[in-house]
Design a protein around this motif. Sequence first.
Motif, short mmCIF file in Angstrom:
data_model
loop_
_atom_site.label_atom_id
_atom_site.label_comp_id
_atom_site.label_asym_id
_atom_site.label_seq_id
_atom_site.Cartn_x
_atom_site.Cartn_y
_atom_site.Cartn_z
N GLY A 1 0.86 -1.30 0.06
CA GLY A 1 0.02 -0.01 -0.05
C GLY A 1 0.80 1.23 0.11
N SER A 2 2.18 1.26 -0.34
CA SER A 2 2.78 2.21 -0.44
C SER A 2 2.38 3.45 -1.21
CB SER A 2 4.36 2.18 -0.53
OG SER A 2 4.92 1.19 0.33
N GLY A 3 2.12 4.44 -0.76
CA GLY A 3 1.72 5.70 -1.64
C GLY A 3 -0.07 5.50 -1.78
N LEU A 4 -0.66 4.74 -1.25
CA LEU A 4 -2.09 4.61 -1.46
C LEU A 4 -2.76 4.82 -0.06
CD1 LEU A 4 -2.11 0.86 -3.29
CD2 LEU A 4 -1.94 3.39 -4.28
N VAL A 5 -4.18 5.00 -0.20
CA VAL A 5 -4.86 5.30 1.05
C VAL A 5 -5.87 4.36 1.11
CG1 VAL A 5 -6.11 6.99 2.25
CG2 VAL A 5 -4.44 7.62 0.53
N VAL A 6 -6.44 3.83 2.29
CA VAL A 6 -7.24 2.69 2.60
C VAL A 6 -8.58 3.48 3.10
CG1 VAL A 6 -7.82 0.44 3.73
CG2 VAL A 6 -5.52 1.23 2.86
N TYR A 7 -9.61 3.19 2.65
CA TYR A 7 -10.92 3.95 3.21
C TYR A 7 -12.01 2.64 3.50
CZ TYR A 7 -9.73 8.61 1.73
OH TYR A 7 -9.11 9.78 1.41
N PRO A 8 -12.77 2.96 4.65
CA PRO A 8 -13.95 2.08 4.71
C PRO A 8 -14.74 2.17 3.43
CG PRO A 8 -14.06 3.69 6.59
CD PRO A 8 -12.97 4.13 5.43
N GLY A 9 -15.34 0.85 2.98
CA GLY A 9 -15.91 1.01 1.78
C GLY A 9 -17.31 1.84 1.96
N LEU A 10 -17.62 2.59 0.78
CA LEU A 10 -18.97 3.48 0.87
C LEU A 10 -20.18 2.87 0.79
CD1 LEU A 10 -17.11 5.94 -1.79
CD2 LEU A 10 -16.67 5.65 0.59
N ILE A 11 -21.02 3.46 1.23
CA ILE A 11 -22.46 2.95 1.41
C ILE A 11 -23.58 4.02 0.57
CG2 ILE A 11 -24.40 2.23 2.85
CD1 ILE A 11 -22.17 1.78 5.05
N ASP A 12 -24.35 3.29 -0.51
CA ASP A 12 -25.22 4.02 -1.17
C ASP A 12 -26.52 3.68 -0.47
OD1 ASP A 12 -27.03 4.97 -2.97
OD2 ASP A 12 -26.58 3.20 -4.36
N MET A 13 -27.18 4.61 0.22
CA MET A 13 -28.20 4.56 1.00
C MET A 13 -29.69 4.40 0.51
SD MET A 13 -27.66 3.47 4.18
CE MET A 13 -29.10 4.05 5.03
N SER A 14 -29.88 4.31 -0.77
CA SER A 14 -31.10 3.95 -1.39
C SER A 14 -30.81 3.43 -2.98
CB SER A 14 -31.99 5.35 -1.58
OG SER A 14 -33.30 4.84 -1.94
N ASN A 15 -31.07 2.15 -3.12
CA ASN A 15 -30.71 1.82 -4.56
C ASN A 15 -31.88 0.62 -4.88
OD1 ASN A 15 -29.63 0.57 -7.07
ND2 ASN A 15 -27.60 1.30 -6.26
N PRO A 16 -32.82 0.99 -5.71
CA PRO A 16 -33.95 0.21 -6.08
C PRO A 16 -33.28 -0.82 -7.24
CG PRO A 16 -34.59 2.46 -6.18
CD PRO A 16 -33.10 2.51 -6.04
N SER A 17 -32.26 -0.49 -7.86
CA SER A 17 -31.88 -1.13 -8.72
C SER A 17 -31.22 -2.67 -8.35
CB SER A 17 -30.66 -0.56 -9.71
OG SER A 17 -29.56 -0.62 -9.03
N LEU A 18 -31.04 -2.71 -7.10
CA LEU A 18 -30.53 -3.92 -6.50
C LEU A 18 -31.53 -4.98 -6.20
CD1 LEU A 18 -27.78 -2.59 -4.27
CD2 LEU A 18 -27.53 -3.63 -6.37
N VAL A 19 -32.85 -4.66 -6.46
CA VAL A 19 -34.07 -5.66 -6.04
C VAL A 19 -34.72 -5.95 -7.14
CG1 VAL A 19 -36.00 -5.72 -4.76
CG2 VAL A 19 -34.02 -4.32 -3.91
N GLU A 20 -34.82 -7.34 -7.50
CA GLU A 20 -35.65 -8.04 -8.42
C GLU A 20 -37.34 -7.76 -8.24
OE1 GLU A 20 -34.47 -11.79 -8.46
OE2 GLU A 20 -32.72 -11.54 -9.43
N THR A 21 -37.95 -7.19 -9.02
CA THR A 21 -39.29 -7.15 -8.95
C THR A 21 -40.07 -8.68 -8.77
OG1 THR A 21 -39.47 -5.35 -10.25
CG2 THR A 21 -41.57 -6.40 -10.02
N PRO A 22 -40.65 -9.00 -7.49
CA PRO A 22 -41.15 -10.08 -7.29
C PRO A 22 -42.24 -10.47 -8.24
CG PRO A 22 -42.09 -8.34 -5.53
CD PRO A 22 -40.87 -7.78 -6.52
N ALA A 23 -42.51 -11.78 -8.54
CA ALA A 23 -43.66 -12.26 -9.55
C ALA A 23 -45.17 -11.80 -9.02
CB ALA A 23 -43.78 -13.78 -9.69
N SER A 24 -45.21 -11.38 -7.85
CA SER A 24 -46.45 -10.98 -7.33
C SER A 24 -46.97 -9.71 -7.53
CB SER A 24 -46.90 -11.33 -5.90
OG SER A 24 -45.78 -10.80 -5.18
N VAL A 25 -45.81 -8.94 -8.03
CA VAL A 25 -45.94 -7.40 -8.19
C VAL A 25 -46.24 -7.25 -9.78
CG1 VAL A 25 -45.28 -5.16 -7.90
CG2 VAL A 25 -44.75 -6.82 -6.15
N PRO A 26 -47.19 -6.67 -10.24
CA PRO A 26 -47.49 -6.59 -11.46
C PRO A 26 -46.65 -5.00 -12.14
CG PRO A 26 -49.43 -5.54 -10.41
CD PRO A 26 -48.57 -6.30 -9.30
N ALA A 27 -45.93 -5.63 -13.16
CA ALA A 27 -45.05 -4.61 -13.80
C ALA A 27 -45.98 -3.21 -14.40
CB ALA A 27 -44.35 -5.02 -14.66
#
Length: 491
Positions: free
Chosen positions: A81-107
């Motif tokens: 890590g010489s010359g590099l910086v370590v950070y905690p992983g970042l958090i995106d606090m609202s992301n609908p694209s990560l959820v599949e639409t359930p079959a019970s929900v009409p598109a």
Amino acid sequence: MITRTSRPLALAIATVVMVFPFVRASGQVPQRAPRYAITNAKIVTAAGPAIEKGTVVMRDGVIEDVGPLVAAPADAVIVEGSGLVVYPGLIDMSNPSLVETPASVPAAAAPAQGGRGRGAAVATPDSITWADQEREARTRFLHPDVDAASLVDFEGDDVRRLAAAGVTSALAVPPQGIIRGQSALVNVTAPPDPPETSALATYRRGLVVVRAPVAQHVVFSTGRGGGAGEGGGGGGGYPGALLGVIAFARQSFLDAQWQKEARAFAERRKEAAAGPFEPVLDALAPALERRVPVAFDASEEREILRALAFAKEFNLDPIIVGGAEAANVIEDLKAAKARVIVSANFQAAGGRGGAGGGRGGDTDTPLRITRMRQNAAKVPAALEKAGIPYAFTTGGLQNPGDFVRNVARTVREGGLAEDAAIKALTINAAKLAGAGDRLGTIEKGKMANVIVIDGALFDTPRIRHVFVAGWPVDLEFPAQTPGVRSGRGSQ
């Protein structure tokens, strides 16, 4: 007739029994992450002063040790890590694209069907009653029981693009409805499959879930995605307009409140007739009891005030998502003890039509919306000064790399301290999601979600390494095709 087994065959059977005395089925056990050590790097822990030169040791998905005097274990894979910086992983606090639409929900909206009497096979304008519209609206827009944790999409190049932008965790939010369901804080990638993967491989979803449920989500529109103003028409039927949407949401919470009390009464008076009850409404009980917060998509001042009034009416614990004009209602937010998830998609603020108030495209943007977008980068500094908890979301940005670049604007243009911005992307986001004890900082015992970059986070950094739960993420993937999601099954 008795058949006698020959001596050689009997010896063979005996040998097999001794060598394989029994055969048993075993469950799938996740692979253990190897031990990694990032050495000689600057470490921004987000839990205290930065370590100018130190080592981070990760093992079995957690941070085993960190500090300036920590030695790399002999069996560790070394990341220089010489010359590099370590950070905690970042958090995106609202992301609908990560959820599949359930079959019970009409598109999309489907024509209301008849069936109120014999022979009513097809609904006509004359045969559609208010009750028909109400049933259709509930089917399309009332989904409090949708559980993002069971529908999270953790495969494909899209989630790896998030990781390549430094985002290691995100709040996965159900994407459809007015009352959309329960979000979950998840890691954006899963550990690799074990060498022998069971047929029940969908259990791997549990490996990415950090905490669930996080919040119940409400959007005062009938569109898809995360934006208070998206959608609107709802196909021309009920609830359609904004007043109808608010009435629908309010009636749903009133029904859930009544049902909660009716169930309690039925439990006390077992001799009394109970029901009929609607199981979907039971999912709102934790919100009504303030055991789970309610996140409202609201960017403009009037939308935020509307959400806070709704929360006050039902004694809900409010979170505001978007918050482009949150600086205008600081006292109201403080009075409601609300938290804010600020959208880093500043140019989308107020421009989605419907309840959002946008009335045109980029060529005809009202002055009010233009000013709101120009001032959006100043909102986090106002929240910081007021002591209101806040975090950031990508807000639907098409390029995940713009997330950090836009948050950097809150530092350069908005007057937010760099340390405060880093905490809002990491530990403050984790705390808002109820997972501050598990991730968000680089500390011993925390989940090993870390990023290693060349340069400062808010100064055009180049991300060199990403670890999610102690596993390195492959940052090499095909270029994105505009308008095409590369999730599961799209290869």
